[in-house]
Design a protein around this motif. Structure first.
Motif, PDB file in Angstrom:
ATOM      1  N   TRP A   1      47.888  42.448  43.924  1.00 41.59           N
ATOM      2  CA  TRP A   1      47.817  41.072  44.423  1.00 41.59           C
ATOM      3  C   TRP A   1      49.207  40.444  44.537  1.00 41.59           C
ATOM      4  CZ3 TRP A   1      43.194  38.666  41.214  1.00 41.59           C
ATOM      5  CH2 TRP A   1      41.990  39.271  41.639  1.00 41.59           C
ATOM      6  N   ARG A   2      50.197  41.259  44.848  1.00 46.62           N
ATOM      7  CA  ARG A   2      51.580  40.775  44.871  1.00 46.62           C
ATOM      8  C   ARG A   2      51.817  39.677  45.906  1.00 46.62           C
ATOM      9  NH1 ARG A   2      50.735  45.614  46.850  1.00 46.62           N
ATOM     10  NH2 ARG A   2      51.547  46.338  48.871  1.00 46.62           N
ATOM     11  N   ASP A   3      50.973  39.592  46.924  1.00 47.70           N
ATOM     12  CA  ASP A   3      51.134  38.573  47.955  1.00 47.70           C
ATOM     13  C   ASP A   3      50.273  37.336  47.693  1.00 47.70           C
ATOM     14  OD1 ASP A   3      52.929  40.176  49.392  1.00 47.70           O
ATOM     15  OD2 ASP A   3      51.279  41.220  50.391  1.00 47.70           O
TER      16      ASP A   3
ATOM     17  N   PHE B   1      46.252  33.025  41.326  1.00 48.16           N
ATOM     18  CA  PHE B   1      45.595  33.586  40.146  1.00 48.16           C
ATOM     19  C   PHE B   1      46.586  33.629  38.984  1.00 48.16           C
ATOM     20  CE2 PHE B   1      47.891  37.241  41.617  1.00 48.16           C
ATOM     21  CZ  PHE B   1      48.126  38.027  40.498  1.00 48.16           C
ATOM     22  N   TYR B   2      46.018  33.804  37.786  1.00 51.99           N
ATOM     23  CA  TYR B   2      46.832  33.985  36.584  1.00 51.99           C
ATOM     24  C   TYR B   2      46.196  35.101  35.767  1.00 51.99           C
ATOM     25  CZ  TYR B   2      49.143  33.166  32.119  1.00 51.99           C
ATOM     26  OH  TYR B   2      49.866  33.323  30.960  1.00 51.99           O
ATOM     27  N   ALA B   3      46.988  36.083  35.377  1.00 56.78           N
ATOM     28  CA  ALA B   3      46.510  37.194  34.551  1.00 56.78           C
ATOM     29  C   ALA B   3      47.415  37.331  33.342  1.00 56.78           C
ATOM     30  CB  ALA B   3      46.490  38.492  35.359  1.00 56.78           C
TER      31      ALA B   3
ATOM     32  N   GLU C   1      47.464  28.089  39.883  1.00 57.76           N
ATOM     33  CA  GLU C   1      48.836  28.387  40.249  1.00 57.76           C
ATOM     34  C   GLU C   1      49.328  29.625  39.507  1.00 57.76           C
ATOM     35  OE1 GLU C   1      53.284  26.269  40.253  1.00 57.76           O
ATOM     36  OE2 GLU C   1      51.532  25.203  39.440  1.00 57.76           O
ATOM     37  N   ARG C   2      49.999  30.501  40.228  1.00 49.89           N
ATOM     38  CA  ARG C   2      50.561  31.706  39.619  1.00 49.89           C
ATOM     39  C   ARG C   2      51.938  31.365  39.055  1.00 49.89           C
ATOM     40  NH1 ARG C   2      51.299  37.650  42.555  1.00 49.89           N
ATOM     41  NH2 ARG C   2      52.007  38.772  40.685  1.00 49.89           N
ATOM     42  N   LYS C   3      52.014  31.208  37.752  1.00 47.91           N
ATOM     43  CA  LYS C   3      53.265  30.886  37.094  1.00 47.91           C
ATOM     44  C   LYS C   3      53.200  31.352  35.650  1.00 47.91           C
ATOM     45  CE  LYS C   3      51.898  26.265  35.494  1.00 47.91           C
ATOM     46  NZ  LYS C   3      52.222  24.824  35.508  1.00 47.91           N
TER      47      LYS C   3
ATOM     48  N   GLN D   1      34.124  39.256  40.662  1.00 44.44           N
ATOM     49  CA  GLN D   1      35.218  38.295  40.704  1.00 44.44           C
ATOM     50  C   GLN D   1      36.512  38.914  41.225  1.00 44.44           C
ATOM     51  OE1 GLN D   1      34.923  34.783  39.663  1.00 44.44           O
ATOM     52  NE2 GLN D   1      32.857  35.493  40.140  1.00 44.44           N
ATOM     53  N   LEU D   2      36.795  40.147  40.842  1.00 38.27           N
ATOM     54  CA  LEU D   2      38.025  40.812  41.262  1.00 38.27           C
ATOM     55  C   LEU D   2      37.876  41.495  42.618  1.00 38.27           C
ATOM     56  CD1 LEU D   2      39.180  42.524  37.926  1.00 38.27           C
ATOM     57  CD2 LEU D   2      39.967  40.348  38.892  1.00 38.27           C
ATOM     58  N   GLY D   3      36.645  41.803  42.993  1.00 38.87           N
ATOM     59  CA  GLY D   3      36.445  42.594  44.193  1.00 38.87           C
ATOM     60  C   GLY D   3      36.927  44.013  44.009  1.00 38.87           C
ATOM     61  N   LEU D   4      36.850  44.492  42.761  1.00 38.56           N
ATOM     62  CA  LEU D   4      37.315  45.822  42.397  1.00 38.56           C
ATOM     63  C   LEU D   4      36.330  46.467  41.434  1.00 38.56           C
ATOM     64  CD1 LEU D   4      41.036  44.926  41.623  1.00 38.56           C
ATOM     65  CD2 LEU D   4      40.258  46.200  43.640  1.00 38.56           C
ATOM     66  N   TYR D   5      36.373  47.785  41.384  1.00 43.34           N
ATOM     67  CA  TYR D   5      35.657  48.514  40.347  1.00 43.34           C
ATOM     68  C   TYR D   5      36.558  48.710  39.142  1.00 43.34           C
ATOM     69  CZ  TYR D   5      31.956  49.909  43.649  1.00 43.34           C
ATOM     70  OH  TYR D   5      30.920  49.907  44.546  1.00 43.34           O
ATOM     71  N   LEU D   6      35.971  48.794  37.961  1.00 39.82           N
ATOM     72  CA  LEU D   6      36.673  49.226  36.762  1.00 39.82           C
ATOM     73  C   LEU D   6      36.052  50.536  36.315  1.00 39.82           C
ATOM     74  CD1 LEU D   6      37.183  46.027  36.730  1.00 39.82           C
ATOM     75  CD2 LEU D   6      37.704  46.370  34.318  1.00 39.82           C
ATOM     76  N   GLY D   7      36.907  51.511  36.040  1.00 39.15           N
ATOM     77  CA  GLY D   7      36.420  52.810  35.621  1.00 39.15           C
ATOM     78  C   GLY D   7      37.477  53.549  34.828  1.00 39.15           C
TER      79      GLY D   7
END
Length: 226
Positions: free
Chosen positions: A51-53, A57-59, A89-91, A173-179
């Motif tokens: 998600w570099r672009d 979001f904040y992680a 905000e991403r900060k 929420q992420l639109g991704l799988y976790l495995g």
């Protein structure tokens, strides 16, 4: 007679002390092991690269979430091993303070299990994330036994996620799988492609360059002269 203010036994801080908003540091203990640290860093760095672009979001990992309705640092706080908040905000932050973030709670939480935390992660924290945080997607992963479980909030209650044919769990929420890949929890795209680390990307680029160089030499072309 003067009565001393009551202190929270967990923190030693007077419970009637109201801290000013902002700049509240995280209050999390050290991680269980190097494996826990590596797993959290892996989840964080892979998502930030993917998600570099994005700037919405904040992680973070092993960071305190303060959620007291009275805006007190001395009560109502939890530190998930890894969490993601969307629509913010991403900060850089010292901690996640709900009352300073428009009431936002994490959209995704991942707990890395250990012998000392598994019971809390599977029961107390699961209840808090369901009933108070209302976090839509909750996962836990045991790096020792490779146990992986996930839940999605539906009608106010966590419903277990069912793994697909690859054993992966979908995060809405992420639109991704976790495995699990090579003993670690990883992200996979909707097309089931592994989300790579920066090191893996560099290795892939090196391998492609070596294959190209080998092909050029077969054609009697020196790749160093190109």
């Amino acid at each position: 007679m003067t009565i001393a203010p009551e202190k929270n036994p967990q923190t030693g801080i007077c419970q009637d002390v109201i801290f000013p908003p902002g700049d509240i540091y995280s209050d999390e203990p050290p991680l269980e092991s190097e494996l826990h640290l590596r797993q959290i860093i892996l989840l964080l760095t892979c998502l930030e690269w993917l998600w570099r672009d994005r700037n919405d979001f904040y992680a973070a990992g092993n960071l305190t979430i303060y959620y007291s309705p009275y805006q007190r640092k001395s009560e109502f706080f939890r530190g998930p091993d890894f969490f993601v908040v969307l629509g913010c905000e991403r900060k850089t932050r010292k901690s996640w303070v709900v009352w300073e973030e428009h009431g936002k709670y994490p959209n995704v939480i991942v707990e890395i299990l250990s012998d000392s935390t598994a019971d809390t992660d599977k029961n107390l924290k699961k209840t808090i994330y369901q009933d108070t945080f209302r976090t839509p997607d909750y996962f836990w992963f045991d790096p020792n036994t490779l146990e992986l479980a996930g839940f999605h909030l539906l009608d106010g209650e966590y419903q277990p996620l069912q793994p697909n044919e690859h054993g992966h769990l979908w995060s809405q929420q992420l639109g991704l799988y976790l495995g699990i890949h090579d003993g670690l929890l990883r992200y996979f795209t909707p097309e089931h492609q592994l989300v790579p680390t920066l090191e893996e990307i560099a290795q892939q680029a090196q391998q492609q360059a070596e294959r190209l160089a080998a092909k050029l030499r077969e054609l009697n072309i020196d790749p160093d002269t190109i």
